[in-house]
Scaffold this motif. Structure first.
Motif, mmCIF file in Angstrom:
data_model
loop_
_atom_site.group_PDB
_atom_site.id
_atom_site.type_symbol
_atom_site.label_atom_id
_atom_site.label_comp_id
_atom_site.label_asym_id
_atom_site.label_seq_id
_atom_site.Cartn_x
_atom_site.Cartn_y
_atom_site.Cartn_z
ATOM 1 N N VAL A 165 -12.813 -53.185 10.211
ATOM 2 C CA VAL A 165 -13.674 -53.624 9.112
ATOM 3 C C VAL A 165 -13.543 -55.134 9.004
ATOM 4 O O VAL A 165 -12.442 -55.672 8.883
ATOM 5 C CB VAL A 165 -13.287 -52.952 7.787
ATOM 6 C CG1 VAL A 165 -14.162 -53.460 6.644
ATOM 7 C CG2 VAL A 165 -13.401 -51.434 7.906
ATOM 8 N N THR A 166 -14.677 -55.827 9.071
ATOM 9 C CA THR A 166 -14.674 -57.292 9.086
ATOM 10 C C THR A 166 -15.035 -57.822 7.695
ATOM 11 O O THR A 166 -16.059 -58.483 7.511
ATOM 12 C CB THR A 166 -15.668 -57.808 10.147
ATOM 13 O OG1 THR A 166 -16.937 -57.175 9.933
ATOM 14 C CG2 THR A 166 -15.183 -57.474 11.545
ATOM 15 N N GLY A 167 -14.181 -57.533 6.728
ATOM 16 C CA GLY A 167 -14.484 -57.856 5.341
ATOM 17 C C GLY A 167 -14.670 -59.331 5.072
ATOM 18 O O GLY A 167 -15.642 -59.746 4.429
ATOM 19 N N ASP A 168 -13.736 -60.162 5.558
ATOM 20 C CA ASP A 168 -13.837 -61.605 5.291
ATOM 21 C C ASP A 168 -15.076 -62.193 5.956
ATOM 22 O O ASP A 168 -15.815 -62.987 5.341
ATOM 23 C CB ASP A 168 -12.582 -62.321 5.794
ATOM 24 C CG ASP A 168 -11.338 -61.981 4.976
ATOM 25 O OD1 ASP A 168 -11.501 -61.459 3.843
ATOM 26 O OD2 ASP A 168 -10.219 -62.206 5.480
ATOM 27 N N LEU A 169 -15.309 -61.809 7.209
ATOM 28 C CA LEU A 169 -16.500 -62.295 7.910
ATOM 29 C C LEU A 169 -17.768 -61.856 7.189
ATOM 30 O O LEU A 169 -18.719 -62.641 7.036
ATOM 31 C CB LEU A 169 -16.500 -61.771 9.343
ATOM 32 C CG LEU A 169 -17.760 -62.050 10.170
ATOM 33 C CD1 LEU A 169 -17.956 -63.550 10.367
ATOM 34 C CD2 LEU A 169 -17.688 -61.333 11.522
ATOM 35 N N ALA A 170 -17.799 -60.603 6.747
ATOM 36 C CA ALA A 170 -18.984 -60.091 6.059
ATOM 37 C C ALA A 170 -19.269 -60.885 4.792
ATOM 38 O O ALA A 170 -20.432 -61.239 4.521
ATOM 39 C CB ALA A 170 -18.800 -58.611 5.730
ATOM 40 N N MET A 171 -18.251 -61.183 4.019
ATOM 41 C CA MET A 171 -18.478 -61.936 2.782
ATOM 42 C C MET A 171 -18.938 -63.358 3.087
ATOM 43 O O MET A 171 -19.814 -63.893 2.393
ATOM 44 C CB MET A 171 -17.210 -61.949 1.927
ATOM 45 C CG MET A 171 -16.840 -60.581 1.346
ATOM 46 S SD MET A 171 -18.195 -59.762 0.436
ATOM 47 C CE MET A 171 -18.494 -60.967 -0.874
ATOM 48 N N GLU A 172 -18.396 -63.969 4.140
ATOM 49 C CA GLU A 172 -18.860 -65.308 4.525
ATOM 50 C C GLU A 172 -20.333 -65.265 4.924
ATOM 51 O O GLU A 172 -21.127 -66.144 4.526
ATOM 52 C CB GLU A 172 -18.029 -65.827 5.707
ATOM 53 C CG GLU A 172 -16.590 -66.163 5.373
ATOM 54 C CD GLU A 172 -15.786 -66.513 6.616
ATOM 55 O OE1 GLU A 172 -16.400 -66.616 7.706
ATOM 56 O OE2 GLU A 172 -14.555 -66.663 6.503
ATOM 57 N N GLN A 173 -20.707 -64.278 5.706
ATOM 58 C CA GLN A 173 -22.099 -64.173 6.139
ATOM 59 C C GLN A 173 -23.015 -63.854 4.962
ATOM 60 O O GLN A 173 -24.145 -64.351 4.900
ATOM 61 C CB GLN A 173 -22.212 -63.105 7.224
ATOM 62 C CG GLN A 173 -21.539 -63.502 8.532
ATOM 63 C CD GLN A 173 -21.572 -62.402 9.576
ATOM 64 O OE1 GLN A 173 -21.660 -61.219 9.262
ATOM 65 N NE2 GLN A 173 -21.505 -62.780 10.855
#
Length: 459
Positions: free
Chosen positions: A49-57
């Protein structure tokens, strides 16, 4: 509007609300990640799960949309990727111990296209080991949102389960003998295996070079079309077509057979009756040499996969799941003559399909002969052949094929399979959209609801 209502909006409706300011990409992404945290302990749909990347995007998408920069229908939309597509800086495991720590430095072409379209990557989805029909015990089975004691299917089961359960709005899958459409059938979503070569496979780990396809899994054919437009960089007109007077072939060889569950057949026949009532003209069709497809698929798939894994299976045999290694070893025993004959058969089969489709818009059949089983069958045994019997022929021919939900048997989804001519992907999707509207079978699995976190921004 509850959180669940928001997470099951169509992509078009979600995008309209983003642009109207009544929903925020940041809030929707946060809710998506919360739903993953809540449900994925049961479903096991994600490897990473790419949570930090998702929030940045999501934050970047929100800023751009507010400033008038619009990258298209997927801008700000949470999506997922089957974990065999390379993602720079994010591990890509292929569901295998051998690649459990592999972190690519370059994105696959389709990942680059999704990034450029402003999509939000929430994670990499679980899959059968190297897409070869077996769960590696390190990663475990993806469970079905309609009944977590059953499989979501393979090898793109994580993508199908995530879409069905509202853990993303769409996902990338790959398909070598049915690996998009079988999970789509089991999970009650829409999955397209596009025309061979339409979606680039650069940076996607291969199973069988001449059979592999990449394509979309979504909750409707219209949503699948929006993802396909980005993956293929092609504009598609998938306005649902009227069904009155449309000539559709019914593939008779695939309606019956010893493996066909009566409940699945009943759902399929009800769908045909609904199509006739809507004015469609149904034509029985049989295809020459179709009964040779099971054997031909294996004579192509087995040796191609074994070439890909030749070094690893020699140097690291114990890192494979037992049945995956067995299938790789089987491939070395396929004679070159058998492989060449199978490739020549593919050409004849494609011609036979085209002959059978003369004057028809598409062919219809059940996607799979049964509803989701408790475990995935082994590719190289009779159960594996029976599971892929209705999907694999279009991998051999390269024709586009779509699975849509036709209804339910034993309270589990049943897929309807639509085969169109080469490059008629939009035709298949438009027909799928019309059938989905006619049958009204697209539903939300009865999963636990979660507290609303969007009420302050949704109307």
């Amino acid at each position: 509007m509850t959180t669940e209502d928001v997470l099951f909006l169509s992509i078009a409706e979600l995008g309209a609300r983003f642009r109207a300011g009544s929903l925020s990409p940041v809030d929707v992404t946060r809710a998506t990640l919360q739903r993953i945290e809540q449900l994925d302990t049961v479903l096991n749909a994600f490897i990473t799960v790419t949570g930090d990347l998702a929030m940045e995007q999501a934050e970047a998408a929100e800023r751009e949309l507010r400033s008038g920069v619009d990258r298209g229908p997927l801008h700000g939309v949470p999506v997922a990727l089957k974990d065999l597509a390379d993602t720079a800086g994010v591990r890509t495991t292929c569901g295998a111990r051998i690649l459990s720590d592999h972190v690519p430095t370059v994105d696959a072409t389709v990942v680059t296209r999704l990034r450029e379209a402003g999509a939000v990557l929430v994670g990499k989805t679980n899959m059968l080991e190297f897409a070869y029909g077996i769960v590696h015990p390190d990663f475990g089975q993806t469970n079905n949102p309609w009944d977590p004691t059953r499989t979501a299917g393979g090898s793109s089961g994580g993508s199908a389960a995530a879409v069905a359960a509202g853990l993303c709005f769409a996902a990338l899958g790959t398909d070598t003998g049915g690996s998009i459409r079988i999970p789509a059938s089991y999970c009650g979503v829409s999955g397209l295996k596009p025309t061979y070569g339409l979606v680039p496979l650069d940076g996607i780990f291969a199973l069988s070079w001449s059979l592999d396809h990449g394509g979309p899994i979504a909750r409707s054919s219209e949503d699948a079309a929006l993802l396909l437009e980005v993956l293929a960089q092609r504009t598609l007109d998938v306005t649902p077509r009227g069904l009155k007077g449309v000539r559709l072939g019914v593939l008779e060889e695939h309606i019956d057979g010893p493996e066909m569950e009566p409940g699945v057949r009943e759902v399929f026949m009800r769908a045909l009756e609904a199509l006739k009532d809507a004015g469609a003209h149904l034509v029985p069709v049989r295809i020459d040499e179709l009964d040779a497809a099971d054997a031909a698929l294996m004579d192509v798939l087995l040796p191609e996969a074994s070439v890909i894994h030749e070094r690893w299976v020699r140097e690291r045999p114990d890192d494979y799941a037992k049945d995956t290694r067995m299938q790789i070893e089987l491939g070395f025993d396929v004679r070159g003559v058998a492989h060449v004959k199978a490739q020549r058969y593919r050409q004849r089969l494609a011609a036979n399909f085209l002959d059978a489709m003369h004057g028809l818009v598409a062919l219809l059949s059940p996607t799979v002969a049964w509803v989701a089983p408790h475990e995935d069958p082994v590719v190289a045994d009779e159960a594996g052949a029976a599971e892929a019997r209705r999907t694999a022929p279009t991998n051999l021919t390269g024709f586009p094929a779509l699975s849509v939900n036709a209804g339910f048997s034993q309270q589990l989804p049943v897929g309807l399979h639509i085969t169109a001519r080469p490059n008629d992907d939009a035709v298949a999707l438009a027909l799928g959209a019309a059938i989905e509207r006619l049958l009204g079978a697209n539903r939300v699995p009865p999963l636990l609801d979660m507290p609303s976190v969007l009420e302050r921004t949704s109307g």
